[in-house]
Design a protein around this motif. Sequence first.
Motif, PDB file in Angstrom:
ATOM      1  N   PHE A  60     -18.453 -42.200  40.347  1.00  0.00           N
ATOM      2  CA  PHE A  60     -17.022 -42.421  40.519  1.00  0.00           C
ATOM      3  C   PHE A  60     -16.677 -43.881  40.245  1.00  0.00           C
ATOM      4  CE2 PHE A  60     -18.889 -42.434  44.844  1.00  0.00           C
ATOM      5  CZ  PHE A  60     -18.547 -43.701  45.270  1.00  0.00           C
ATOM      6  N   GLU A  61     -15.416 -44.114  39.946  1.00  0.00           N
ATOM      7  CA  GLU A  61     -14.910 -45.450  39.653  1.00  0.00           C
ATOM      8  C   GLU A  61     -15.279 -46.416  40.782  1.00  0.00           C
ATOM      9  OE1 GLU A  61     -13.546 -45.698  36.747  1.00  0.00           O
ATOM     10  OE2 GLU A  61     -12.527 -47.631  36.728  1.00  0.00           O
ATOM     11  N   SER A  62     -15.819 -47.550  40.415  1.00  0.00           N
ATOM     12  CA  SER A  62     -16.225 -48.636  41.322  1.00  0.00           C
ATOM     13  C   SER A  62     -17.444 -48.296  42.197  1.00  0.00           C
ATOM     14  CB  SER A  62     -15.057 -49.137  42.180  1.00  0.00           C
ATOM     15  OG  SER A  62     -14.797 -48.252  43.240  1.00  0.00           O
ATOM     16  N   GLU A  63     -18.154 -47.234  41.861  1.00  0.00           N
ATOM     17  CA  GLU A  63     -19.406 -46.929  42.562  1.00  0.00           C
ATOM     18  C   GLU A  63     -20.501 -47.879  42.084  1.00  0.00           C
ATOM     19  OE1 GLU A  63     -20.732 -42.881  42.155  1.00  0.00           O
ATOM     20  OE2 GLU A  63     -22.280 -43.133  43.681  1.00  0.00           O
ATOM     21  N   LYS A  64     -21.352 -48.350  43.032  1.00  0.00           N
ATOM     22  CA  LYS A  64     -22.450 -49.239  42.667  1.00  0.00           C
ATOM     23  C   LYS A  64     -23.622 -48.408  42.148  1.00  0.00           C
ATOM     24  CE  LYS A  64     -23.134 -53.206  44.950  1.00  0.00           C
ATOM     25  NZ  LYS A  64     -23.675 -54.226  45.890  1.00  0.00           N
ATOM     26  N   VAL A  65     -24.099 -48.744  40.957  1.00  0.00           N
ATOM     27  CA  VAL A  65     -25.185 -47.995  40.323  1.00  0.00           C
ATOM     28  C   VAL A  65     -26.402 -48.912  40.198  1.00  0.00           C
ATOM     29  CG1 VAL A  65     -25.881 -46.688  38.272  1.00  0.00           C
ATOM     30  CG2 VAL A  65     -23.475 -46.684  38.990  1.00  0.00           C
ATOM     31  N   GLU A  66     -27.547 -48.470  40.696  1.00  0.00           N
ATOM     32  CA  GLU A  66     -28.768 -49.265  40.572  1.00  0.00           C
ATOM     33  C   GLU A  66     -29.447 -48.944  39.248  1.00  0.00           C
ATOM     34  OE1 GLU A  66     -29.614 -51.630  42.627  1.00  0.00           O
ATOM     35  OE2 GLU A  66     -28.003 -51.162  44.034  1.00  0.00           O
ATOM     36  N   PHE A  67     -29.800 -49.997  38.490  1.00  0.00           N
ATOM     37  CA  PHE A  67     -30.460 -49.841  37.192  1.00  0.00           C
ATOM     38  C   PHE A  67     -31.938 -50.192  37.337  1.00  0.00           C
ATOM     39  CE2 PHE A  67     -27.190 -49.344  33.815  1.00  0.00           C
ATOM     40  CZ  PHE A  67     -26.060 -49.357  34.624  1.00  0.00           C
ATOM     41  N   PHE A  68     -32.798 -49.328  36.788  1.00  0.00           N
ATOM     42  CA  PHE A  68     -34.240 -49.551  36.836  1.00  0.00           C
ATOM     43  C   PHE A  68     -34.824 -49.501  35.433  1.00  0.00           C
ATOM     44  CE2 PHE A  68     -32.946 -47.693  40.820  1.00  0.00           C
ATOM     45  CZ  PHE A  68     -33.637 -48.426  41.774  1.00  0.00           C
ATOM     46  N   CYS A  69     -35.899 -50.285  35.229  1.00  0.00           N
ATOM     47  CA  CYS A  69     -36.650 -50.187  33.979  1.00  0.00           C
ATOM     48  C   CYS A  69     -37.325 -48.813  33.966  1.00  0.00           C
ATOM     49  CB  CYS A  69     -37.694 -51.299  33.927  1.00  0.00           C
ATOM     50  SG  CYS A  69     -38.890 -51.100  32.595  1.00  0.00           S
ATOM     51  N   PRO A  70     -37.181 -48.044  32.868  1.00  0.00           N
ATOM     52  CA  PRO A  70     -37.810 -46.721  32.834  1.00  0.00           C
ATOM     53  C   PRO A  70     -39.326 -46.779  32.638  1.00  0.00           C
ATOM     54  CG  PRO A  70     -36.694 -47.155  30.755  1.00  0.00           C
ATOM     55  CD  PRO A  70     -36.400 -48.338  31.652  1.00  0.00           C
ATOM     56  N   LYS A 104     -23.023 -53.678  37.285  1.00  0.00           N
ATOM     57  CA  LYS A 104     -23.560 -52.354  37.612  1.00  0.00           C
ATOM     58  C   LYS A 104     -22.564 -51.528  38.408  1.00  0.00           C
ATOM     59  CE  LYS A 104     -26.202 -53.587  41.754  1.00  0.00           C
ATOM     60  NZ  LYS A 104     -27.544 -53.795  42.313  1.00  0.00           N
ATOM     61  N   ILE A 105     -21.323 -51.999  38.471  1.00  0.00           N
ATOM     62  CA  ILE A 105     -20.266 -51.249  39.135  1.00  0.00           C
ATOM     63  C   ILE A 105     -19.633 -50.318  38.105  1.00  0.00           C
ATOM     64  CG2 ILE A 105     -18.132 -51.426  40.495  1.00  0.00           C
ATOM     65  CD1 ILE A 105     -20.585 -52.854  41.761  1.00  0.00           C
ATOM     66  N   ALA A 106     -19.639 -49.024  38.394  1.00  0.00           N
ATOM     67  CA  ALA A 106     -19.108 -48.044  37.438  1.00  0.00           C
ATOM     68  C   ALA A 106     -17.647 -48.363  37.107  1.00  0.00           C
ATOM     69  CB  ALA A 106     -19.231 -46.634  38.008  1.00  0.00           C
ATOM     70  N   GLY A 107     -17.336 -48.422  35.828  1.00  0.00           N
ATOM     71  CA  GLY A 107     -15.969 -48.683  35.392  1.00  0.00           C
ATOM     72  C   GLY A 107     -15.618 -50.154  35.303  1.00  0.00           C
ATOM     73  N   GLN A 108     -16.512 -51.029  35.770  1.00  0.00           N
ATOM     74  CA  GLN A 108     -16.229 -52.468  35.685  1.00  0.00           C
ATOM     75  C   GLN A 108     -16.874 -53.034  34.417  1.00  0.00           C
ATOM     76  OE1 GLN A 108     -17.994 -55.670  38.335  1.00  0.00           O
ATOM     77  NE2 GLN A 108     -15.935 -55.592  39.183  1.00  0.00           N
TER      78      GLN A 108
END
Length: 144
Positions: A60-70, A104-108
């Motif tokens: 969802f908009e403004s949700e914090k998403v954690e990014f990881f190296c695959p 990493k904020i969705a939509g930002q």
Amino acid sequence: MKTEPMKVHYLCPNCRSYLRVWNNIIFTVKSAEGKKQGLLLLNPEVGNYTYVSHPSLKFFESEKVEFFCPVCFSNLTAKQINENLVKIIMVDEQLHEFDIYFSKIAGQHATFKIAQDNIIERHGEHSSSYVNYFMSKLRENLGE
Ligand SMILES: [Zn+2]
């Protein structure tokens, strides 16, 4: 006919594995609460915010998403700079290395291309909110 993709590589800052395959930068992502996870493919053009994911993976908009190296699974959050930014390494055609930071904020939409303490490029309509903080933090880290 497809245009020749730019010969720019992206590396994990931890294990230096190549994160770009063909025309995507590949990440493992998780919602901050850990309930949603999957693969996210970002456009390799700096400042292009189109991405590909499985339709079941929605943030969802403004949700914090954690990014990881695959590859090595390290969390790519730029902890020394800002908890809301992800850091990866870019290597251009001349083999120059840059640090790429993006929100990493969705939509930002905020992306920075950095060489030492200089912002080389800044993209995204939300990037201005980071600039001052970002520069002071970079100088602080370099002064250590
Ligand atoms: Zn890695």
